[in-house]
Enzyme design. Structure first.
Site, mmCIF file in Angstrom:
data_model
loop_
_atom_site.group_PDB
_atom_site.id
_atom_site.type_symbol
_atom_site.label_atom_id
_atom_site.label_comp_id
_atom_site.label_asym_id
_atom_site.label_seq_id
_atom_site.Cartn_x
_atom_site.Cartn_y
_atom_site.Cartn_z
ATOM 1 N N SER A 141 32.168 29.920 37.529
ATOM 2 C CA SER A 141 30.880 29.753 36.842
ATOM 3 C C SER A 141 30.859 28.465 36.026
ATOM 4 C CB SER A 141 30.589 30.950 35.938
ATOM 5 O OG SER A 141 31.497 30.964 34.859
ATOM 6 N N THR A 193 39.070 29.140 15.650
ATOM 7 C CA THR A 193 37.758 29.525 15.136
ATOM 8 C C THR A 193 37.827 30.847 14.361
ATOM 9 O OG1 THR A 193 35.442 29.805 15.751
ATOM 10 C CG2 THR A 193 37.023 30.658 17.269
ATOM 11 N N ASN A 211 35.612 32.991 38.552
ATOM 12 C CA ASN A 211 34.320 33.155 39.251
ATOM 13 C C ASN A 211 33.630 31.811 39.474
ATOM 14 O OD1 ASN A 211 33.405 32.514 36.728
ATOM 15 N ND2 ASN A 211 32.092 34.307 36.460
ATOM 16 N N TYR A 228 30.448 33.397 19.977
ATOM 17 C CA TYR A 228 31.669 32.993 20.703
ATOM 18 C C TYR A 228 32.908 33.301 19.856
ATOM 19 C CZ TYR A 228 35.530 29.932 21.854
ATOM 20 O OH TYR A 228 36.804 29.459 22.103
ATOM 21 N N ARG A 277 26.459 18.643 11.923
ATOM 22 C CA ARG A 277 26.082 19.598 12.973
ATOM 23 C C ARG A 277 26.129 21.004 12.384
ATOM 24 N NH1 ARG A 277 29.639 19.678 18.447
ATOM 25 N NH2 ARG A 277 31.212 20.480 16.999
ATOM 26 N N PRO A 278 25.045 21.760 12.518
ATOM 27 C CA PRO A 278 25.047 23.097 11.919
ATOM 28 C C PRO A 278 26.219 23.930 12.446
ATOM 29 C CG PRO A 278 22.865 22.546 12.786
ATOM 30 C CD PRO A 278 23.794 21.455 13.223
ATOM 31 N N TYR A 295 44.422 28.473 19.694
ATOM 32 C CA TYR A 295 44.394 27.035 19.965
ATOM 33 C C TYR A 295 43.589 26.312 18.915
ATOM 34 C CZ TYR A 295 44.729 28.993 24.756
ATOM 35 O OH TYR A 295 45.036 29.707 25.880
ATOM 36 N N LYS A 347 36.266 36.138 20.146
ATOM 37 C CA LYS A 347 37.715 35.911 20.023
ATOM 38 C C LYS A 347 38.320 36.862 18.995
ATOM 39 C CE LYS A 347 38.082 32.703 23.108
ATOM 40 N NZ LYS A 347 38.675 33.048 24.411
ATOM 41 N N SER A 407 41.585 31.390 19.420
ATOM 42 C CA SER A 407 41.076 30.105 18.912
ATOM 43 C C SER A 407 41.219 30.027 17.399
ATOM 44 C CB SER A 407 39.600 30.014 19.295
ATOM 45 O OG SER A 407 38.962 28.997 18.573
#
Ligand code: UFG
Length: 340
Positions: A35, A128, A33, A151, A297-298, A179, A155, A126
């Site tokens: 975006s 993550t 799209n 986010y 970084r939080p 990944y 996943k 991910s």
């Protein structure tokens, strides 16, 4: 020639994968799209491969638009699903936007794959999903911890949606690729990461600092429990990552998969600290970066890297490019894009 749909194919990983697929002889159809990507990426792919892929501008989170798109591609052999929002921080601020986009698009894609009889799916997952693992490196059997961000949660939920769909019907087979940190750009520098606004990720921040667009690279924390105190990740060249998709695709198309849903870690198997990344960038480019250590970084985890033995054995794939090569390619792309 097998026909492969690449959703999100004008994005960073999608465009590099589309390029690898075309170079491996596949017919590629890109749907996006736009975006968070640019239509000019198609020209970059054409410059590299000689072929401009067929493109559909479609919002896959919209059910009727998605149905319309699939009516054009019902004879596809496989689909690689990249299309998703990916900014961790933004997902914390706008969770519903993330759940709506990332989950609706997957549901629409799956429903239409079932309806049209498209049998093979590769999904962008991910690392993550592991959160801060207790034992490193992480294997595919490491526990899935509660996600740190919406986010990350999309996943995790997406992997479950795929697992349940495949359990309910043997019509589709899927591979999820988890990944680690993709960096770098195609060796031609014709495609790369699209730099929109202030980068969140380390390597675009480094290259923009080197280009003079950012004044200073902030190193988020040097008090981690790591050899030099900075956080550790597994940085993989995006071309190596793209090649993992062609390997996974071949496995599905050649009926080599061992179960209908398989999951593989895709990384290098090596961890590098932020300080090592900075040092390596400086070494391969000869540019001294202006850096400053600031607070953590939080939401960041301390360290993660992949056990990639399963991917090596089953996909017969291995990351080949070094951290230095990846960083240099990111810098060459930055220079080309900026006309430096
Ligand atoms: N970092 C800095 N300075 C910066 C940017 C990053 O020091 O300006 C550090 C981070 O603190 C972290 C490392 O560099 O230690 C890597 O950070 P990135 O933002 O590049 O990558 P992340 O590991 O945070 O992100 C990765 C993937 C995402 C995924 C996320 C989940 O790239 O796609 O993990 O946590 F969503």
């Amino acid at each position: 020639m097998a026909k492969i749909i690449v959703t999100g194919g004008t994005g960073y990983i999608g465009s590099h994968t589309a390029t690898e697929l075309i170079n491996s002889g596949y017919e590629v159809i890109i749907v996006d799209n736009l975006s968070n990507s640019n239509i000019n990426v198609l020209d970059g792919i054409k410059k590299i491969t000689g072929i401009k892929p067929v493109f559909f501008k479609t919002n896959l989170a919209d059910a009727s638009e998605t149905k319309g798109f699939f009516n054009h591609v019902a004879d596809a052999d496989a689909l690689i699903h990249f299309a998703a929002y990916k900014a961790v921080g933004e997902s914390v601020k706008h969770p519903l936007k993330y759940y709506r986009n990332n989950l609706n698009s997957l549901l629409n894609v799956l429903e239409n794959m079932f309806e049209k009889g498209i049998k093979n799916l590769i999904f962008s997952s991910s690392c993550t999903v592991y959160g801060q693992a207790e034992n490193l490196p992480v294997t595919e059997l490491s526990p899935i911890l509660k996600a740190d961000s919406p986010y990350g949660n999309t996943k995790q939920i997406s992997e479950e949606i795929i697992r349940d769909s495949i359990k309910a019907s043997t019509q589709i087979k899927a591979i999820s690729l988890r990944y680690f940190n993709p960096i770098g750009a195609h060796e031609s520098a014709e495609i790369g990461e699209l730099p929109t606004g202030e980068p969140n990720n380390l390597v675009p921040y480094i290259t923009q600092t080197a280009a003079g667009i950012r004044e200073q690279l902030k190193i988020f924390g040097n008090d981690y429990n790591t050899p030099d105190g900075t956080a550790i990740r597994d940085y993989i060249h995006v071309t190596d990552l793209a090649k993992a998709h062609t390997a996974a695709l071949q496995r599905l198309l050649n009926l080599e998969n061992k179960s209908n849903y398989e999951i593989f870690n895709i990384g290098t198997g090596e961890g590098n600290s932020v300080a090592e990344v900075v040092r390596t960038f400086e070494k391969v480019t000869g540019i001294k970066l202006n850096t400053k250590v600031v607070g953590r970084r939080p939401g960041d985890i301390e360290k993660i890297w992949a056990d990639v033995s399963l991917a090596e054995k089953e996909l017969k794939w291995k990351a080949e490019k070094s951290l230095g090569e990846a960083l240099l390619s990111a810098w060459i792309r930055e220079k080309k894009y900026r006309g430096i």
